[in-house]
Design a protein around this motif. Structure first.
Motif, PDB file in Angstrom:
ATOM      1  N   LEU A 133       0.695  -1.213  -0.067  1.00 19.78           N
ATOM      2  CA  LEU A 133      -0.028  -0.046  -0.041  1.00 19.78           C
ATOM      3  C   LEU A 133       0.983   1.268   0.059  1.00 19.78           C
ATOM      4  O   LEU A 133       0.493   2.170  -0.666  1.00 19.78           O
ATOM      5  CB  LEU A 133      -0.940   0.011   1.150  1.00 19.78           C
ATOM      6  CG  LEU A 133      -2.143  -1.020   1.276  1.00 19.78           C
ATOM      7  CD1 LEU A 133      -2.841  -0.959   2.401  1.00 19.78           C
ATOM      8  CD2 LEU A 133      -2.994  -0.924   0.054  1.00 19.78           C
ATOM      9  N   GLU A 134       1.981   1.194   0.754  1.00 25.92           N
ATOM     10  CA  GLU A 134       2.827   2.218   0.726  1.00 25.92           C
ATOM     11  C   GLU A 134       3.464   2.787  -0.582  1.00 25.92           C
ATOM     12  O   GLU A 134       3.624   3.634  -1.024  1.00 25.92           O
ATOM     13  CB  GLU A 134       4.003   2.351   2.013  1.00 25.92           C
ATOM     14  CG  GLU A 134       5.203   3.212   1.845  1.00 25.92           C
ATOM     15  CD  GLU A 134       4.302   4.577   2.201  1.00 25.92           C
ATOM     16  OE1 GLU A 134       5.035   5.460   2.046  1.00 25.92           O
ATOM     17  OE2 GLU A 134       3.523   4.717   2.809  1.00 25.92           O
ATOM     18  N   GLN A 135       3.938   1.521  -1.187  1.00 23.84           N
ATOM     19  CA  GLN A 135       4.618   1.527  -2.610  1.00 23.84           C
ATOM     20  C   GLN A 135       3.411   2.058  -3.617  1.00 23.84           C
ATOM     21  O   GLN A 135       3.751   2.921  -4.359  1.00 23.84           O
ATOM     22  CB  GLN A 135       5.063   0.249  -3.180  1.00 23.84           C
ATOM     23  CG  GLN A 135       6.142  -0.292  -2.632  1.00 23.84           C
ATOM     24  CD  GLN A 135       6.596  -1.652  -2.748  1.00 23.84           C
ATOM     25  OE1 GLN A 135       5.831  -2.357  -3.385  1.00 23.84           O
ATOM     26  NE2 GLN A 135       7.695  -2.109  -2.291  1.00 23.84           N
ATOM     27  N   GLN A 140       1.311   6.580  -6.771  1.00 19.68           N
ATOM     28  CA  GLN A 140       0.274   7.493  -6.996  1.00 19.68           C
ATOM     29  C   GLN A 140       0.754   9.006  -6.878  1.00 19.68           C
ATOM     30  O   GLN A 140       0.288   9.970  -7.644  1.00 19.68           O
ATOM     31  CB  GLN A 140      -0.966   7.355  -6.235  1.00 19.68           C
ATOM     32  CG  GLN A 140      -1.814   6.015  -6.552  1.00 19.68           C
ATOM     33  CD  GLN A 140      -2.763   5.630  -5.601  1.00 19.68           C
ATOM     34  OE1 GLN A 140      -3.016   6.281  -4.388  1.00 19.68           O
ATOM     35  NE2 GLN A 140      -3.913   4.907  -6.045  1.00 19.68           N
ATOM     36  N   GLU A 141       1.283   9.354  -5.775  1.00 22.10           N
ATOM     37  CA  GLU A 141       1.958  10.577  -5.494  1.00 22.10           C
ATOM     38  C   GLU A 141       3.009  10.729  -6.574  1.00 22.10           C
ATOM     39  O   GLU A 141       2.945  12.090  -6.944  1.00 22.10           O
ATOM     40  CB  GLU A 141       2.714  10.486  -4.068  1.00 22.10           C
ATOM     41  CG  GLU A 141       3.172  11.883  -3.770  1.00 22.10           C
ATOM     42  CD  GLU A 141       3.930  11.829  -2.326  1.00 22.10           C
ATOM     43  OE1 GLU A 141       5.127  11.828  -2.346  1.00 22.10           O
ATOM     44  OE2 GLU A 141       3.092  11.635  -1.336  1.00 22.10           O
ATOM     45  N   SER A 142       3.660  10.061  -7.152  1.00 19.00           N
ATOM     46  CA  SER A 142       4.874  10.464  -8.121  1.00 19.00           C
ATOM     47  C   SER A 142       3.947  10.639  -9.319  1.00 19.00           C
ATOM     48  O   SER A 142       4.252  11.470 -10.140  1.00 19.00           O
ATOM     49  CB  SER A 142       5.771   9.222  -8.251  1.00 19.00           C
ATOM     50  OG  SER A 142       6.425   8.898  -7.193  1.00 19.00           O
ATOM     51  N   ARG A 143       2.872   9.959  -9.651  1.00 15.35           N
ATOM     52  CA  ARG A 143       2.059  10.359 -10.775  1.00 15.35           C
ATOM     53  C   ARG A 143       1.434  11.483 -10.937  1.00 15.35           C
ATOM     54  O   ARG A 143       1.583  12.406 -11.763  1.00 15.35           O
ATOM     55  CB  ARG A 143       0.984   9.036 -11.002  1.00 15.35           C
ATOM     56  CG  ARG A 143       0.310   9.223 -12.284  1.00 15.35           C
ATOM     57  CD  ARG A 143      -0.745   8.105 -12.492  1.00 15.35           C
ATOM     58  NE  ARG A 143      -0.288   6.728 -12.710  1.00 15.35           N
ATOM     59  CZ  ARG A 143      -0.321   5.760 -11.671  1.00 15.35           C
ATOM     60  NH1 ARG A 143      -0.765   6.012 -10.638  1.00 15.35           N
ATOM     61  NH2 ARG A 143       0.339   4.456 -12.108  1.00 15.35           N
ATOM     62  N   GLN A 144       1.134  12.061  -9.568  1.00 17.57           N
ATOM     63  CA  GLN A 144       0.386  13.265  -9.516  1.00 17.57           C
ATOM     64  C   GLN A 144       1.454  14.273  -9.746  1.00 17.57           C
ATOM     65  O   GLN A 144       1.128  15.291 -10.315  1.00 17.57           O
ATOM     66  CB  GLN A 144      -0.358  13.159  -8.067  1.00 17.57           C
ATOM     67  CG  GLN A 144      -0.960  14.778  -7.666  1.00 17.57           C
ATOM     68  CD  GLN A 144      -2.012  15.100  -8.589  1.00 17.57           C
ATOM     69  OE1 GLN A 144      -3.029  13.902  -9.067  1.00 17.57           O
ATOM     70  NE2 GLN A 144      -2.338  16.220  -8.925  1.00 17.57           N
ATOM     71  N   GLN A 145       2.594  14.060  -9.036  1.00 17.18           N
ATOM     72  CA  GLN A 145       3.754  14.952  -9.372  1.00 17.18           C
ATOM     73  C   GLN A 145       4.076  15.195 -10.566  1.00 17.18           C
ATOM     74  O   GLN A 145       4.424  16.333 -11.118  1.00 17.18           O
ATOM     75  CB  GLN A 145       4.768  14.598  -8.432  1.00 17.18           C
ATOM     76  CG  GLN A 145       4.740  14.826  -7.132  1.00 17.18           C
ATOM     77  CD  GLN A 145       5.704  14.153  -6.120  1.00 17.18           C
ATOM     78  OE1 GLN A 145       6.701  13.526  -6.535  1.00 17.18           O
ATOM     79  NE2 GLN A 145       5.799  14.665  -4.799  1.00 17.18           N
TER      80      GLN A 145
END
Length: 371
Positions: A133-135, A140-145
């Motif tokens: 889940l952390e990965q 998702q955070e990287s994709r958003q960034q």
């Protein structure tokens, strides 16, 4: 915490663990196995207990609520009762567990209602998924960034293009025009006698300057089309297609040639850039002889179809176009479509050409054309 499972038990309550089929597999299973009755652990294998930093003896006989965050206890209890009451006999979900060191662990559990010692209970298995889940969260955070960075770069590039277009048109274009005027003065002051050679040079220079002026206008228009700003998207597209046809020799058809698309200048620019990139790819890779562009409005959406009769793209095993090869042009078009709040689809097959379809919402604060 509740989930699916294997029926095992606890010797301290009079259940003979040695009688369980495949007991060795249950005890050494990589998945956690448990039994809950009356919201109390009746059995846990070592894997299940270890997820919260315990050994089985520390769980058995203890209420489930001790091993979940206090704010989750009511929900965990409700899920237990939904299963033992028969409302939802089998459930799979991710539950938060409370580790003995105070940290939170996430467990993917699948539990079902079964009888244990003649009374309803929940038997289940679980796998810790905290790391996964952390990965996923980081991805998702990287994709958003990435999307935010891509949007920022697109906006910066458009501002730079606009600035470059003004500089090229106003400064360089102005200089070339002044030079052309001066050459014209030279031509007017030469006669056909001994200055004939100078006149030939001036004529040649005049032609070169006119060609340079035309190129400057072309570059300026490509960087920031004036038609897009003052005449609208479809007019700018038609103008670009006309220039593309002259440069590439590819026959172009567009219809309708006049359709008002209510878009802000920035959103119209994004759609225009998608057309530009699609035509660039066609010229470079498609080996096409014809391109057709169709624009349309459907309710509060607009659509642009760009179709060529070129060699097409290779297919994947599932008969969809193979877009796996790195192609920044396609990535750029997809990102611009996302910024528009729309979608970009590509339909292609070897020898059957390619069709790129942009579908995106119109601007709500812009007026639709009257029929």
């Amino acid at each position: 915490m509740c989930g699916p499972g294997i029926d095992t038990g606890d010797a301290s309550q009079g259940f003979d663990v040695t009688s369980i089929p495949f007991r060795g597999l249950v005890e050494q299973a990589l998945a956690g196995v448990y039994i809950i009755q009356d919201e109390v652990f009746q059995y846990s294998n070592a894997t299940w207990a270890a997820m919260t930093g315990h050994v089985p003896e520390q769980l058995i006989g203890q209420p489930v609520s001790r091993f979940v965050p206090p704010e989750d206890a009511a929900e965990v209890s409700a899920r237990y009762h939904r299963r033992v009451s028969g409302i939802e006999p089998s459930m799979r979900f991710i539950v938060r567990g409370l580790h003995r060191d105070g940290s939170i662990v996430f467990i993917d559990v699948h539990g079902m209602a079964l009888e244990y010692r003649g009374r309803p209970a929940v038997v289940g298995v679980g796998i810790e998924v905290t790391e996964q889940l952390e990965q996923t969260r980081q991805l998702q955070e990287s994709r958003q960034q990435y999307q935010e960075l891509a949007a920022y770069l697109i906006a910066v590039r458009e501002r730079q293009r606009s600035a470059y277009a003004r500089e090229v048109h106003d400064v360089l274009g102005g200089l070339l025009t002044s030079m052309k005027l001066n050459v014209g003065r030279i031509l007017r002051r030469t006669d056909h006698g001994e200055q004939h050679e100078i006149r030939e040079i001036a004529d040649d220079l005049n032609g070169l300057l006119q060609e340079a002026i035309n190129n400057v206008r072309e570059i300026s228009e490509s960087l920031h089309p004036q038609a897009l700003e003052y005449l609208g998207l479809t007019t700018a597209m038609a103008s670009h297609l006309e220039r593309f046809e002259k440069r590439s020799g590819i026959r172009v058809t567009m219809h309708p040639t006049e359709l008002h698309l209510p878009l802000t200048n920035s959103r119209a620019t994004m759609a225009y850039r998608i057309l530009q990139e699609a035509l660039t790819n066609i010229a470079r890779h498609a080996q096409a002889t014809e391109v057709t562009v169709v624009t349309a409005i459907d309710a509060d959406m607009f659509r642009v179809d760009i179709r060529d009769n070129g060699i097409g793209m290779p297919l994947r095993a599932n008969a969809t176009p193979d877009l796996s090869a790195p192609c920044f042009g396609i990535l750029s078009m997809k990102e611009r479509a996302r910024e528009l709040g729309g979608t970009l689809s590509i339909d292609s097959a070897p020898g059957q050409g390619t069709c790129i379809v942009l579908v995106a919402p119109l601007d709500a604060n812009e007026e639709l054309p009257l029929d």
